[in-house]
Design an enzyme around this catalytic site. Structure first.
Site, mmCIF file in Angstrom:
data_model
loop_
_atom_site.group_PDB
_atom_site.id
_atom_site.type_symbol
_atom_site.label_atom_id
_atom_site.label_comp_id
_atom_site.label_asym_id
_atom_site.label_seq_id
_atom_site.Cartn_x
_atom_site.Cartn_y
_atom_site.Cartn_z
ATOM 1 N N LYS A 212 0.863 -1.180 0.000
ATOM 2 C CA LYS A 212 0.000 0.000 0.000
ATOM 3 C C LYS A 212 0.898 1.228 0.000
ATOM 4 O O LYS A 212 1.722 1.416 0.900
ATOM 5 C CB LYS A 212 -0.909 -0.002 1.221
ATOM 6 C CG LYS A 212 -1.764 1.261 1.306
ATOM 7 C CD LYS A 212 -2.795 1.204 2.403
ATOM 8 C CE LYS A 212 -3.581 2.494 2.466
ATOM 9 N NZ LYS A 212 -4.593 2.484 3.518
ATOM 10 N N LYS B 103 -2.108 -1.553 -3.824
ATOM 11 C CA LYS B 103 -2.993 -0.382 -3.769
ATOM 12 C C LYS B 103 -2.178 0.896 -3.858
ATOM 13 O O LYS B 103 -1.208 1.010 -3.109
ATOM 14 C CB LYS B 103 -3.764 -0.428 -2.450
ATOM 15 C CG LYS B 103 -4.612 0.775 -2.174
ATOM 16 C CD LYS B 103 -5.171 0.720 -0.784
ATOM 17 C CE LYS B 103 -5.916 2.002 -0.512
ATOM 18 N NZ LYS B 103 -6.445 2.056 0.810
HETATM 19 C C1 PBG Z 1 -7.512 3.598 5.450
HETATM 20 C C2 PBG Z 1 -7.786 3.351 4.020
HETATM 21 C C3 PBG Z 1 -7.601 4.270 2.979
HETATM 22 C C4 PBG Z 1 -8.136 3.686 1.832
HETATM 23 C C5 PBG Z 1 -8.596 2.412 2.178
HETATM 24 N N1 PBG Z 1 -8.358 2.212 3.542
HETATM 25 C C6 PBG Z 1 -7.079 5.654 3.014
HETATM 26 C C7 PBG Z 1 -5.744 5.940 3.526
HETATM 27 O O1 PBG Z 1 -4.901 5.064 3.698
HETATM 28 O O2 PBG Z 1 -5.512 7.111 3.803
HETATM 29 C C8 PBG Z 1 -8.215 4.359 0.487
HETATM 30 C C9 PBG Z 1 -9.166 3.806 -0.496
HETATM 31 C C10 PBG Z 1 -9.496 4.708 -1.632
HETATM 32 O O3 PBG Z 1 -8.898 5.793 -1.833
HETATM 33 O O4 PBG Z 1 -10.406 4.349 -2.397
HETATM 34 N N2 PBG Z 1 -6.659 2.848 6.135
#
Ligand code: PBG
Length: 325
Positions: free
Chosen positions: A194, A247
């Site tokens: 991520k 991601k």
């Molecule tokens: C939070 C989380 C995020 C997303 C999914 N879980 C945001 C972040 O890490 O700030 C983002 C998903 C998206 O932008 O569609 N832990």
């Protein structure tokens, strides 16, 4: 000319016969934003067509999706500010609406797959995925909080838990906590690679979960790094993850491909809010055609190697498939 590649593109039927990548609705996951209350369907301005929904509205949406064979959902809670605190205690509290809604969905639609979000940010007064102590995100003190949240979600009936927090060691810690609590069948879809991406903007608008101070670069990965994803993949695999996720998706197709080559586990890709918002904006301006561009984007993620795609376009894709079939 002996070889003419165009022969295999001559008709729709031949093109379909030789088509390499296919995307079935069963491989898609639809993200839903939940809010406490009744009769609430509040559009996320930066992600048109997506809503913060109360339980009644979510159930209607899910019913509509199931009719289109879309059965997989990832749920996120939009939590009122006065319920947020430093330790995200509301995340496992008995009257947590997110857990109750999940339970209700599973009782009304038992054949659905529900995926949770394990991270502190929706519940944290600091807006960070981990526990903030003296301005720093404390990895090891975050782990028991995440494990507690995970067990509460398993109890609520989630099929797969999605640790999105990027703390080191959390998959192992969560697996152990689940097993000790008897939830040996609850799976883990780990956010393995991520990245600290600029493309989560609309999601943070939806949940009002942006960090109050600093950024997420001490835990989310540097967008410049690819080999580092292999370290995360090795760890998550060893710690018992059932799925590895990359991601965002579009800016990281090479990372999806890399994990697919190096792992036997199913690879999920999260086509995130900002990536979807870009395309929606271009289509609303008349600059791109949604019916053509949207399936092309999803197919590109599939072609890169994703077995599962989480996308805000899942419902529209399912609708198109139903229409074409
Ligand atoms: C939070 C989380 C995020 C997303 C999914 N879980 C945001 C972040 O890490 O700030 C983002 C998903 C998206 O932008 O569609 N832990």
């Amino acid at each position: 000319m002996l070889i003419r590649p165009r022969r295999n593109r001559r008709s729709e039927a031949i093109r379909k016969m030789v088509q390499e990548a296919r995307l079935d609705v069963s491989q898609l996951v639809y993200p839903l934003f939940l809010v406490d209350g009744k009769n609430i369907k509040d559009e996320v301005k930066s992600l048109p067509g997506n809503f913060r929904m109360s339980e009644d509205e979510v159930l209607k949406t899910i019913e509509g999706c199931v009719e289109k064979d879309l059965t997989n959902f990832i749920l996120f809670p939009s939590v009122a500010d006065d319920l947020k605190d430093k330790k995200a205690t509301y995340s496992w509290s008995d009257d947590n609406f997110y857990l109750k809604v999940a339970e209700k969905i599973k009782s009304e639609f038992p054949a659905t797959t529900l995926i949770s979000d394990v991270a502190m940010d929706p519940y944290s007064s600091d807006g960070h995925d981990g526990f903030v102590i003296d301005g720093k995100i404390d990895n090891d003190k975050s782990l028991p909080i995440l494990a507690k949240m995970a067990v509460a979600q398993a109890e609520a009936g989630f099929d797969l838990l999605g640790p999105s927090d990027m703390m080191d060691g959390r998959v192992g810690m969560i697996r152990k906590a689940l097993d000790e609590a008897g939830f040996v069948d609850t799976g883990i879809m780990s956010y393995t690679a991520k990245y600290a991406s600029a493309y989560y903007g609309p999601f943070r608008d939806a949940l009002d979960s942006a960090p109050k101070a600093g950024d997420k670069k001490t835990y989310q990965m540097n967008p410049a790094n690819k080999r580092e994803a292999l370290i995360e993949a090795e760890l998550d695999t060893a710690e018992g993850a059932d799925f590895l996720m990359v991601k965002p998706a579009l800016n990281y197709l090479d990372v999806i491909h890399l994990l697919k080559e190096h792992s036997e586990l199913p690879i999920a890709a999260y086509h995130v809010s900002g990536e979807c918002a870009m395309l929606i904006a271009a289509c609303q301006n008349g600059w791109l055609n949604y019916e053509q561009a949207m399936p092309e984007v999803l197919l590109s993620i599939r072609r890169a190697g994703a077995d599962v795609i989480i996308s805000y376009f899942a419902r529209d894709y399912a609708e198109m498939m139903k229409f074409w079939a």
